[in-house]
Design an enzyme around this catalytic site. Structure first.
Site, mmCIF file in Angstrom:
data_model
loop_
_atom_site.group_PDB
_atom_site.id
_atom_site.type_symbol
_atom_site.label_atom_id
_atom_site.label_comp_id
_atom_site.label_asym_id
_atom_site.label_seq_id
_atom_site.Cartn_x
_atom_site.Cartn_y
_atom_site.Cartn_z
ATOM 1 N N ASN A 102 0.663 -1.417 0.226
ATOM 2 C CA ASN A 102 0.086 -0.062 0.026
ATOM 3 C C ASN A 102 1.052 1.211 0.016
ATOM 4 O O ASN A 102 1.945 1.202 -0.313
ATOM 5 C CB ASN A 102 -1.057 0.077 1.406
ATOM 6 C CG ASN A 102 -2.397 0.456 0.796
ATOM 7 O OD1 ASN A 102 -2.491 1.657 0.265
ATOM 8 N ND2 ASN A 102 -3.237 -0.226 1.032
ATOM 9 N N ARG A 103 0.398 2.261 0.423
ATOM 10 C CA ARG A 103 1.024 3.638 0.231
ATOM 11 C C ARG A 103 1.617 4.251 1.501
ATOM 12 O O ARG A 103 1.207 3.979 2.388
ATOM 13 C CB ARG A 103 -0.045 4.802 -0.283
ATOM 14 C CG ARG A 103 -0.591 4.392 -1.694
ATOM 15 C CD ARG A 103 -1.928 5.092 -1.960
ATOM 16 N NE ARG A 103 -2.078 4.836 -3.747
ATOM 17 C CZ ARG A 103 -2.760 3.623 -3.862
ATOM 18 N NH1 ARG A 103 -3.481 2.941 -2.881
ATOM 19 N NH2 ARG A 103 -3.299 3.585 -5.356
ATOM 20 N N HIS A 128 3.667 -0.083 -2.523
ATOM 21 C CA HIS A 128 4.067 -1.434 -2.788
ATOM 22 C C HIS A 128 5.444 -1.626 -3.065
ATOM 23 O O HIS A 128 5.761 -2.644 -3.720
ATOM 24 C CB HIS A 128 3.048 -2.062 -3.935
ATOM 25 C CG HIS A 128 1.652 -2.005 -3.861
ATOM 26 N ND1 HIS A 128 1.045 -2.329 -2.502
ATOM 27 C CD2 HIS A 128 0.723 -2.051 -4.833
ATOM 28 C CE1 HIS A 128 -0.103 -2.276 -2.767
ATOM 29 N NE2 HIS A 128 -0.339 -2.253 -4.136
ATOM 30 N N HIS A 202 -1.289 -10.020 -3.232
ATOM 31 C CA HIS A 202 -2.351 -8.952 -3.978
ATOM 32 C C HIS A 202 -3.012 -9.811 -5.075
ATOM 33 O O HIS A 202 -3.234 -9.218 -6.193
ATOM 34 C CB HIS A 202 -1.280 -8.017 -4.555
ATOM 35 C CG HIS A 202 -1.952 -6.544 -5.066
ATOM 36 N ND1 HIS A 202 -2.933 -6.443 -6.017
ATOM 37 C CD2 HIS A 202 -1.828 -5.249 -4.630
ATOM 38 C CE1 HIS A 202 -3.178 -5.363 -6.197
ATOM 39 N NE2 HIS A 202 -2.840 -4.613 -5.320
ATOM 40 N N SER A 203 -3.612 -10.817 -4.575
ATOM 41 C CA SER A 203 -4.307 -11.506 -5.791
ATOM 42 C C SER A 203 -5.594 -10.881 -5.906
ATOM 43 O O SER A 203 -6.399 -10.310 -5.257
ATOM 44 C CB SER A 203 -4.704 -12.980 -5.335
ATOM 45 O OG SER A 203 -3.480 -13.975 -5.306
ATOM 46 N N ASP A 273 -11.299 1.223 -2.712
ATOM 47 C CA ASP A 273 -10.147 0.875 -2.695
ATOM 48 C C ASP A 273 -9.556 1.748 -1.297
ATOM 49 O O ASP A 273 -8.774 2.517 -1.100
ATOM 50 C CB ASP A 273 -9.226 1.967 -3.831
ATOM 51 C CG ASP A 273 -7.887 1.373 -3.907
ATOM 52 O OD1 ASP A 273 -7.323 0.375 -3.267
ATOM 53 O OD2 ASP A 273 -7.193 2.077 -4.756
ATOM 54 N N GLN A 310 -7.200 -4.470 2.947
ATOM 55 C CA GLN A 310 -7.800 -3.556 1.710
ATOM 56 C C GLN A 310 -8.636 -4.318 0.827
ATOM 57 O O GLN A 310 -8.185 -5.123 0.097
ATOM 58 C CB GLN A 310 -6.291 -3.114 1.256
ATOM 59 C CG GLN A 310 -6.581 -2.039 -0.154
ATOM 60 C CD GLN A 310 -6.682 -0.619 0.326
ATOM 61 O OE1 GLN A 310 -6.454 -0.418 1.671
ATOM 62 N NE2 GLN A 310 -6.789 0.447 -0.472
ATOM 63 N N GLU A 338 -6.658 -7.745 0.801
ATOM 64 C CA GLU A 338 -5.046 -7.557 1.280
ATOM 65 C C GLU A 338 -4.764 -7.393 2.554
ATOM 66 O O GLU A 338 -5.243 -6.242 3.130
ATOM 67 C CB GLU A 338 -4.522 -6.667 0.352
ATOM 68 C CG GLU A 338 -4.572 -6.606 -1.180
ATOM 69 C CD GLU A 338 -4.320 -5.216 -1.917
ATOM 70 O OE1 GLU A 338 -3.121 -5.022 -1.786
ATOM 71 O OE2 GLU A 338 -5.200 -4.802 -2.507
#
Length: 375
Positions: A102-103, A128, A202-203, A273, A310, A338
């Protein structure tokens, strides 16, 4: 031999229960990258035919074949047919992402008075793990094991300073498929210096196999979520989902409220998101989400030890990439769940900590439990 005696022997043998077939783990080639680097895959298959394919590029879940209510198998994760496509058209399909999933705002964080600058690869923010995060690294297979639980263990050593992160980080990713139809993904890491870590898978899931996921139903065990600003960085608020389109405490179709444009958060994310605050004690394996496909009857339950999940509804899939089997992926053709520490946690002291010190072990466990419901 007397006919009656032969019949008795046959009946006796028939009464002996046949042992269940053990799961298998088969290692083979998955081709090579354009520079000649060899990529391997391991196929984990259980007694019921469920199959997970893990490749060394990005320690990625490349395929996941699961049966529907009629016993028909379909691949329920998005991806590509060749390894090089994962680098040419990066979408994080099935990838292990890190060092920080993530960020991180402004691509910087402070640790014990030292500012660490990371790669800004999402506007001004870090996403990521940067330009060459864990998803673009070739991992080493450490062990492959068949049995009632078939498993593969992969390892990657991230050098001190890689991507701007302090500390040499040794990471393992373990995929284990049981005969009870559970796929467990375990991430563990140790460091040589104080650092931050947040690793997840991250599927992109689509329990129908193809088409969009808008009719699939989602339950999230979360009474709160973290709203974001216009660059998708959390504002720091833990907002209640009650009365909002983000309330999935009861099962709801993913597309039922995704176009409610009066909600500013949906407009910012172009859909969902957002990080959800999972109910229950952090660090304990607990139910986080349930995804159901009414058409196929496939059901996936997600359990996690992480503080958050997420939920991403595939908003930026835009028909620009062609995936497995020549299928063009369009908006909403897959969704991500996630398990993670919250986005931007290193810069927000009220969030769960992402800090890892030498002598400690980071861990993140997620369990994907598959079943079917009557059609």
């Amino acid at each position: 031999m007397h006919t009656g005696f032969k019949a008795a022997i046959f009946m006796a043998l028939a009464s002996v229960s046949t042992p269940a077939l053990a799961g298998t783990a088969v290692r083979s080639s998955f081709g090579a990258l354009s520079d000649g680097t060899a990529i391997e895959k391991v196929e984990l298959t259980n007694a019921s035919g469920t199959k997970a394919v893990v490749m060394t590029l990005g320690a990625s879940l490349q395929a996941l074949h699961v049966a529907d209510h009629a016993g028909t198998l379909a691949d329920v994760v998005l991806g590509y047919d060749s390894a090089q496509e994962y680098l040419d058209q990066p979408q994080y399909f099935g990838a292990t992402v890190g060092r920080y999933a993530n960020r991180i705002a402004g691509a910087t964080f402070d640790l014990d008075g030292t500012t660490h600058r990371l790669e800004a690869n999402d506007g001004v923010n870090h996403l990521h793990g940067g330009v060459r995060g864990f998803d673009k690294r070739v991992w080493t297979i450490r062990s492959v094991e068949s049995g009632p639980t078939a498993r593969v263990v992969l390892e990657y050593v991230s050098a001190d300073g890689e991507g701007g992160y302090p500390g040499a980080l040794t990471v393992t990713a373990t995929y284990a498929l049981s005969d009870s139809n559970e796929l467990t993904i375990d991430y563990r890491a140790t460091t040589t210096r104080r650092t931050i870590v947040n690793i997840t898978n991250h599927s992109f899931f689509n329990l129908a196999g193809k088409g969009d996921v808008m009719a699939q139903r989602l339950t999230l065990n979360a009474a709160r979520y973290t709203p974001v600003n216009d660059t998708l960085i959390p504002t720091g608020t833990l907002a209640p989902v009650d009365g909002t389109p983000f309330d999935f405490r009861r099962s709801a179709a993913i597309g039922s409220r995704i176009r409610q444009g009066e909600d500013a958060q949906l407009r910012i994310g172009h859909g969902y998101d957002h990080n959800y605050v999972i109910d229950g004690a952090i660090g304990t394996l607990r139910p986080a989400a349930k995804l159901e496909d009414p058409g196929s009857g496939r059901v996936m339950e997600l359990l996690t030890t992480a503080p958050g999940v997420q939920f991403y509804s595939g908003n930026f899939l835009d028909a620009s990439v062609t995936g497995k089997g020549g299928w063009i992926y369009r908006q909403g053709d897959g969704l991500c769940l996630e398990p993670q520490i919250f986005p931007d946690a290193p810069n927000q002291s009220a969030f769960p900590s992402a800090r890892l010190d030498p002598g400690q072990t980071y861990s993140n466990r997620m369990v994907l439990r598959f079943s079917t419901a009557a059609n």
